[in-house]
Design a protein around this motif. Structure first.
Motif, PDB file in Angstrom:
ATOM      1  N   GLU A  15      42.674  35.343  35.910  1.00  0.00           N
ATOM      2  CA  GLU A  15      43.136  34.918  37.233  1.00  0.00           C
ATOM      3  C   GLU A  15      44.187  35.854  37.810  1.00  0.00           C
ATOM      4  N   ASN A  16      44.552  36.908  37.039  1.00  0.00           N
ATOM      5  CA  ASN A  16      45.585  37.840  37.518  1.00  0.00           C
ATOM      6  C   ASN A  16      46.839  37.075  37.934  1.00  0.00           C
ATOM      7  N   SER A  17      47.260  36.176  37.057  1.00  0.00           N
ATOM      8  CA  SER A  17      48.377  35.313  37.408  1.00  0.00           C
ATOM      9  C   SER A  17      49.271  35.061  36.203  1.00  0.00           C
ATOM     10  N   VAL A  18      50.438  34.545  36.490  1.00  0.00           N
ATOM     11  CA  VAL A  18      51.322  34.038  35.446  1.00  0.00           C
ATOM     12  C   VAL A  18      51.701  32.613  35.812  1.00  0.00           C
ATOM     13  N   SER A  19      51.926  31.829  34.809  1.00  0.00           N
ATOM     14  CA  SER A  19      52.341  30.459  35.045  1.00  0.00           C
ATOM     15  C   SER A  19      53.672  30.194  34.352  1.00  0.00           C
ATOM     16  N   LEU A  20      54.375  29.202  34.857  1.00  0.00           N
ATOM     17  CA  LEU A  20      55.662  28.804  34.291  1.00  0.00           C
ATOM     18  C   LEU A  20      55.588  27.312  34.014  1.00  0.00           C
ATOM     19  N   GLN A  21      55.510  26.954  32.768  1.00  0.00           N
ATOM     20  CA  GLN A  21      55.515  25.561  32.354  1.00  0.00           C
ATOM     21  C   GLN A  21      56.964  25.128  32.182  1.00  0.00           C
ATOM     22  N   MET A  22      57.370  24.115  32.946  1.00  0.00           N
ATOM     23  CA  MET A  22      58.761  23.661  32.914  1.00  0.00           C
ATOM     24  C   MET A  22      58.795  22.236  32.383  1.00  0.00           C
ATOM     25  N   ASN A  23      59.446  22.062  31.256  1.00  0.00           N
ATOM     26  CA  ASN A  23      59.566  20.747  30.625  1.00  0.00           C
ATOM     27  C   ASN A  23      61.027  20.313  30.598  1.00  0.00           C
ATOM     28  N   SER A  24      61.226  19.029  30.354  1.00  0.00           N
ATOM     29  CA  SER A  24      62.585  18.474  30.256  1.00  0.00           C
ATOM     30  C   SER A  24      63.427  18.888  31.455  1.00  0.00           C
ATOM     31  N   LEU A  25      62.874  18.734  32.616  1.00  0.00           N
ATOM     32  CA  LEU A  25      63.563  19.189  33.824  1.00  0.00           C
ATOM     33  C   LEU A  25      64.822  18.372  34.086  1.00  0.00           C
ATOM     34  N   LYS A  26      65.805  19.054  34.640  1.00  0.00           N
ATOM     35  CA  LYS A  26      67.100  18.457  34.949  1.00  0.00           C
ATOM     36  C   LYS A  26      67.359  18.578  36.450  1.00  0.00           C
ATOM     37  N   PRO A  27      68.204  17.719  36.989  1.00  0.00           N
ATOM     38  CA  PRO A  27      68.524  17.839  38.419  1.00  0.00           C
ATOM     39  C   PRO A  27      69.042  19.229  38.798  1.00  0.00           C
ATOM     40  N   GLU A  28      69.747  19.873  37.888  1.00  0.00           N
ATOM     41  CA  GLU A  28      70.260  21.215  38.191  1.00  0.00           C
ATOM     42  C   GLU A  28      69.181  22.286  38.214  1.00  0.00           C
ATOM     43  N   ASP A  29      67.951  21.926  37.862  1.00  0.00           N
ATOM     44  CA  ASP A  29      66.830  22.857  38.004  1.00  0.00           C
ATOM     45  C   ASP A  29      66.272  22.864  39.424  1.00  0.00           C
ATOM     46  N   THR A  30      66.771  21.980  40.261  1.00  0.00           N
ATOM     47  CA  THR A  30      66.314  21.925  41.645  1.00  0.00           C
ATOM     48  C   THR A  30      66.631  23.233  42.356  1.00  0.00           C
ATOM     49  N   ALA A  31      65.597  23.851  42.924  1.00  0.00           N
ATOM     50  CA  ALA A  31      65.750  25.143  43.582  1.00  0.00           C
ATOM     51  C   ALA A  31      64.415  25.560  44.193  1.00  0.00           C
ATOM     52  N   VAL A  32      64.462  26.620  44.957  1.00  0.00           N
ATOM     53  CA  VAL A  32      63.241  27.295  45.374  1.00  0.00           C
ATOM     54  C   VAL A  32      62.924  28.340  44.315  1.00  0.00           C
ATOM     55  N   TYR A  33      61.735  28.246  43.758  1.00  0.00           N
ATOM     56  CA  TYR A  33      61.314  29.168  42.710  1.00  0.00           C
ATOM     57  C   TYR A  33      60.392  30.216  43.330  1.00  0.00           C
ATOM     58  N   SER A  34      60.735  31.480  43.103  1.00  0.00           N
ATOM     59  CA  SER A  34      59.971  32.575  43.691  1.00  0.00           C
ATOM     60  C   SER A  34      59.412  33.473  42.598  1.00  0.00           C
ATOM     61  N   CYS A  35      58.189  33.892  42.811  1.00  0.00           N
ATOM     62  CA  CYS A  35      57.530  34.816  41.906  1.00  0.00           C
ATOM     63  C   CYS A  35      57.812  36.240  42.332  1.00  0.00           C
ATOM     64  N   ALA A  36      57.945  37.117  41.366  1.00  0.00           N
ATOM     65  CA  ALA A  36      58.187  38.530  41.647  1.00  0.00           C
ATOM     66  C   ALA A  36      57.343  39.388  40.714  1.00  0.00           C
ATOM     67  N   ALA A  37      57.067  40.608  41.141  1.00  0.00           N
ATOM     68  CA  ALA A  37      56.225  41.475  40.324  1.00  0.00           C
ATOM     69  C   ALA A  37      56.568  42.933  40.528  1.00  0.00           C
ATOM     70  N   SER A  38      56.296  43.682  39.473  1.00  0.00           N
ATOM     71  CA  SER A  38      56.372  45.135  39.537  1.00  0.00           C
ATOM     72  C   SER A  38      55.181  45.690  38.783  1.00  0.00           C
ATOM     73  N   SER A  39      54.606  46.743  39.298  1.00  0.00           N
ATOM     74  CA  SER A  39      53.478  47.359  38.614  1.00  0.00           C
ATOM     75  C   SER A  39      53.932  48.435  37.639  1.00  0.00           C
ATOM     76  N   GLU A  40      55.238  48.660  37.556  1.00  0.00           N
ATOM     77  CA  GLU A  40      55.801  49.645  36.649  1.00  0.00           C
ATOM     78  C   GLU A  40      56.508  48.952  35.492  1.00  0.00           C
ATOM     79  N   ASP A  41      56.621  49.642  34.376  1.00  0.00           N
ATOM     80  CA  ASP A  41      57.363  49.104  33.248  1.00  0.00           C
ATOM     81  C   ASP A  41      58.838  48.962  33.616  1.00  0.00           C
ATOM     82  N   VAL A  42      59.480  47.981  33.036  1.00  0.00           N
ATOM     83  CA  VAL A  42      60.885  47.695  33.323  1.00  0.00           C
ATOM     84  C   VAL A  42      61.684  47.776  32.033  1.00  0.00           C
ATOM     85  N   HIS A  43      62.793  48.468  32.071  1.00  0.00           N
ATOM     86  CA  HIS A  43      63.641  48.572  30.892  1.00  0.00           C
ATOM     87  C   HIS A  43      64.206  47.209  30.541  1.00  0.00           C
ATOM     88  N   LEU A  44      64.333  46.960  29.255  1.00  0.00           N
ATOM     89  CA  LEU A  44      64.810  45.675  28.770  1.00  0.00           C
ATOM     90  C   LEU A  44      66.136  45.283  29.401  1.00  0.00           C
TER      91      LEU A  44
END
Length: 127
Positions: free
Chosen positions: A76-105
């Motif tokens: 599917e050319n995708s990534v997923s984020l499974q979020m468990n044990s969610l807390k009220p402080e996890d409330t936010a706008v979640y945005s996906c980001a990508a780079s086609s190049e390798d990224v240093h640790l």
């Protein structure tokens, strides 16, 4: 033109779970990084998790370790984020980001590698 489309946000009670999906189009990712950042009202954007297409390694913010899991779906050319044990402080706008190049640790938990961004999906956790 690369496009990232997030899905799966919503409203959930504390302790519940949600699964976010980031689907990429316009490019097939076989190297580079895809990941998630979030931003709550009045707060700075923060790193959540990332997946390296190149190495298969995963990276998490300390506060998400053990609760969130990032994984890829090659077909599917995708990534997923499974979020468990969610807390009220996890409330936010979640945005996906990508780079086609390798990224240093040392940079993976910053936003400096993010060449492409999705529009974001709202996650609201009620207490």
């Amino acid at each position: 033109q690369v496009q990232l489309v997030e899905s799966g946000g919503g409203l959930v009670q504390a302790g519940g779970s949600l699964r976010l999906v980031c689907a990429a189009s316009g490019r097939t990712f076989r190297r580079g990084v895809m990941g998630w950042f979030r931003q709550a009202p009045g707060k700075e954007r923060e790193f959540v998790a990332a997946f390296s297409w190149t190495s298969g390694n995963t990276y998490y913010a300390d506060s998400m370790k053990g609760r969130f899991t990032i994984s890829r779906d090659i077909a599917e050319n995708s990534v997923s984020l499974q979020m468990n044990s969610l807390k009220p402080e996890d409330t936010a706008v979640y945005s996906c980001a990508a780079s086609s190049e390798d990224v240093h640790l040392s940079l993976v938990r910053t936003a400096t590698w993010c060449d492409y961004w999705g529009q974001g999906t709202q996650v609201t956790v009620s207490s």
